[in-house]
Design a protein around this motif. Structure first.
Motif, mmCIF file in Angstrom:
data_model
loop_
_atom_site.group_PDB
_atom_site.id
_atom_site.type_symbol
_atom_site.label_atom_id
_atom_site.label_comp_id
_atom_site.label_asym_id
_atom_site.label_seq_id
_atom_site.Cartn_x
_atom_site.Cartn_y
_atom_site.Cartn_z
ATOM 1 N N TYR A 90 9.466 9.455 2.126
ATOM 2 C CA TYR A 90 10.645 9.727 1.294
ATOM 3 C C TYR A 90 11.782 8.823 1.729
ATOM 4 C CZ TYR A 90 14.772 11.980 -0.643
ATOM 5 O OH TYR A 90 15.951 12.217 -1.307
ATOM 6 N N THR A 91 12.429 8.202 0.748
ATOM 7 C CA THR A 91 13.644 7.459 1.028
ATOM 8 C C THR A 91 14.728 7.906 0.053
ATOM 9 O OG1 THR A 91 14.653 5.285 1.300
ATOM 10 C CG2 THR A 91 12.934 5.447 -0.343
ATOM 11 N N ASN A 92 15.891 8.179 0.590
ATOM 12 C CA ASN A 92 17.025 8.636 -0.188
ATOM 13 C C ASN A 92 17.724 7.446 -0.846
ATOM 14 O OD1 ASN A 92 19.095 10.399 -1.146
ATOM 15 N ND2 ASN A 92 18.765 11.703 0.633
ATOM 16 N N PHE A 93 18.851 7.674 -1.479
ATOM 17 C CA PHE A 93 19.584 6.658 -2.242
ATOM 18 C C PHE A 93 19.966 5.437 -1.404
ATOM 19 C CE2 PHE A 93 20.819 10.847 -3.951
ATOM 20 C CZ PHE A 93 20.292 10.726 -5.226
ATOM 21 N N ASP A 94 20.008 4.273 -2.067
ATOM 22 C CA ASP A 94 20.592 3.044 -1.524
ATOM 23 C C ASP A 94 19.874 2.467 -0.314
ATOM 24 O OD1 ASP A 94 22.646 2.988 -3.475
ATOM 25 O OD2 ASP A 94 23.805 4.423 -2.289
ATOM 26 N N CYS A 95 18.586 2.644 -0.224
ATOM 27 C CA CYS A 95 17.850 2.045 0.888
ATOM 28 C C CYS A 95 17.457 0.611 0.538
ATOM 29 C CB CYS A 95 16.633 2.874 1.243
ATOM 30 S SG CYS A 95 17.085 4.400 2.083
ATOM 31 N N SER A 135 0.853 -1.191 0.000
ATOM 32 C CA SER A 135 0.000 0.000 0.000
ATOM 33 C C SER A 135 0.888 1.239 0.000
ATOM 34 C CB SER A 135 -0.956 0.019 1.194
ATOM 35 O OG SER A 135 -0.256 0.021 2.414
ATOM 36 N N VAL A 136 0.378 2.288 -0.641
ATOM 37 C CA VAL A 136 1.157 3.508 -0.851
ATOM 38 C C VAL A 136 0.254 4.715 -0.661
ATOM 39 C CG1 VAL A 136 2.537 4.818 -2.515
ATOM 40 C CG2 VAL A 136 2.609 2.327 -2.544
ATOM 41 N N GLY A 137 0.677 5.647 0.213
ATOM 42 C CA GLY A 137 -0.053 6.898 0.379
ATOM 43 C C GLY A 137 0.341 7.886 -0.707
ATOM 44 N N ASP A 138 -0.235 9.072 -0.646
ATOM 45 C CA ASP A 138 0.111 10.136 -1.589
ATOM 46 C C ASP A 138 1.453 10.759 -1.205
ATOM 47 O OD1 ASP A 138 -2.207 9.889 -3.106
ATOM 48 O OD2 ASP A 138 -3.320 11.262 -1.795
ATOM 49 N N GLY A 139 2.144 11.316 -2.188
ATOM 50 C CA GLY A 139 3.386 12.020 -1.920
ATOM 51 C C GLY A 139 4.552 11.114 -1.577
ATOM 52 N N VAL A 140 4.584 9.920 -2.143
ATOM 53 C CA VAL A 140 5.667 8.965 -1.881
ATOM 54 C C VAL A 140 6.751 9.143 -2.920
ATOM 55 C CG1 VAL A 140 6.239 6.508 -1.844
ATOM 56 C CG2 VAL A 140 4.146 7.324 -0.731
ATOM 57 N N TYR A 141 8.007 9.195 -2.465
ATOM 58 C CA TYR A 141 9.129 9.373 -3.384
ATOM 59 C C TYR A 141 10.310 8.530 -2.921
ATOM 60 C CZ TYR A 141 12.320 11.479 -6.661
ATOM 61 O OH TYR A 141 13.207 11.658 -7.695
ATOM 62 N N LEU A 142 10.831 7.717 -3.827
ATOM 63 C CA LEU A 142 11.997 6.887 -3.561
ATOM 64 C C LEU A 142 13.107 7.285 -4.521
ATOM 65 C CD1 LEU A 142 9.417 5.111 -2.783
ATOM 66 C CD2 LEU A 142 10.919 3.166 -3.084
ATOM 67 N N GLU A 143 14.272 7.575 -3.981
ATOM 68 C CA GLU A 143 15.451 7.808 -4.821
ATOM 69 C C GLU A 143 16.016 6.454 -5.229
ATOM 70 O OE1 GLU A 143 16.537 10.566 -5.973
ATOM 71 O OE2 GLU A 143 15.989 12.164 -4.595
ATOM 72 N N PRO A 144 16.367 6.282 -6.477
ATOM 73 C CA PRO A 144 17.023 5.042 -6.877
ATOM 74 C C PRO A 144 18.512 5.085 -6.522
ATOM 75 C CG PRO A 144 16.641 6.434 -8.797
ATOM 76 C CD PRO A 144 16.052 7.141 -7.626
#
Length: 185
Positions: free
Chosen positions: A82-87, A56-65
């Motif tokens: 939000y998750t930054n690089f290399d998670c 499940s995903v809320g609004d405003g989700v952003y994952l850095e590749p």
């Protein structure tokens, strides 16, 4: 009789080499490969891939590749995640993030674990414990959340912390193992 997937999600011992689980991991890796090579400018496609991957995903989700996970369907994220690089999220059990969570580069979240006794461990069975993160949590770079922990609302996990026990709400933890170093208002 429960399937290996059902046993895995329930926290029971399961066989990670079960054909369905192997297929599930491969499907997640295919979606992750697509996500990780999709241009950042193609926000709609990236959002569709994440919505298809996660439970499940809320609004405003952003994952850095690059981003990595085992199955994807056990990951649940709230609004403004939000998750930054290399998670990395190893989601054999459910991993739930509340709203307004931020993960710095290199955060790892683990649910999979193994028996301590060598004979059991080498037999190949493993099990998993869920990880739950409340609202408005900030997790610093290279921090690790271990299987079975809960992080309370408003908590801050310092960079490099190794979280082995539950974290109360509105505190800062740091160190290995992570300990409360400050209370927040």
């Amino acid at each position: 009789m429960p399937t290996e997937r059902e046993k895995m999600i329930a926290g029971d011992r399961y066989d990670p080499d079960d054909p369905q689980l192997v297929a599930d991991r491969r499907a997640a890796r295919d979606r992750l490969a697509l996500f990780n090579r999709t241009p950042v400018s193609d926000e709609r496609r990236r959002a569709d891939i994440v919505s298809d991957l996660f439970g499940s995903v809320g609004d405003g989700v952003y994952l850095e590749p690059p981003f990595r996970c085992d199955y994807g369907y056990n990951v649940h994220v709230g609004e403004d995640f939000y998750t930054n690089f290399d998670c990395v999220i190893l989601d054999a059990a459910p991993v739930e993030f509340g709203d307004d969570c931020m993960l710095a580069p290199g955060v790892h979240v683990y649910t999979a674990t193994h028996p301590l006794e060598a004979a059991e461990r080498t037999a190949g069975l493993e099990y998993a414990k869920p990880v739950t993160v409340g609202d408005a949590v900030w997790i610093g770079g290279r921090a690790v959340l271990n299987p079975g922990v809960t992080v309370g609302d408003g908590a801050v996990i310092g960079s490099g912390a190794v979280v082995t026990e539950d974290v109360p709400a509105n505190v800062v933890v740091q160190g290995n193992p992570a300990e409360v170093v400050r209370e927040l208002e």
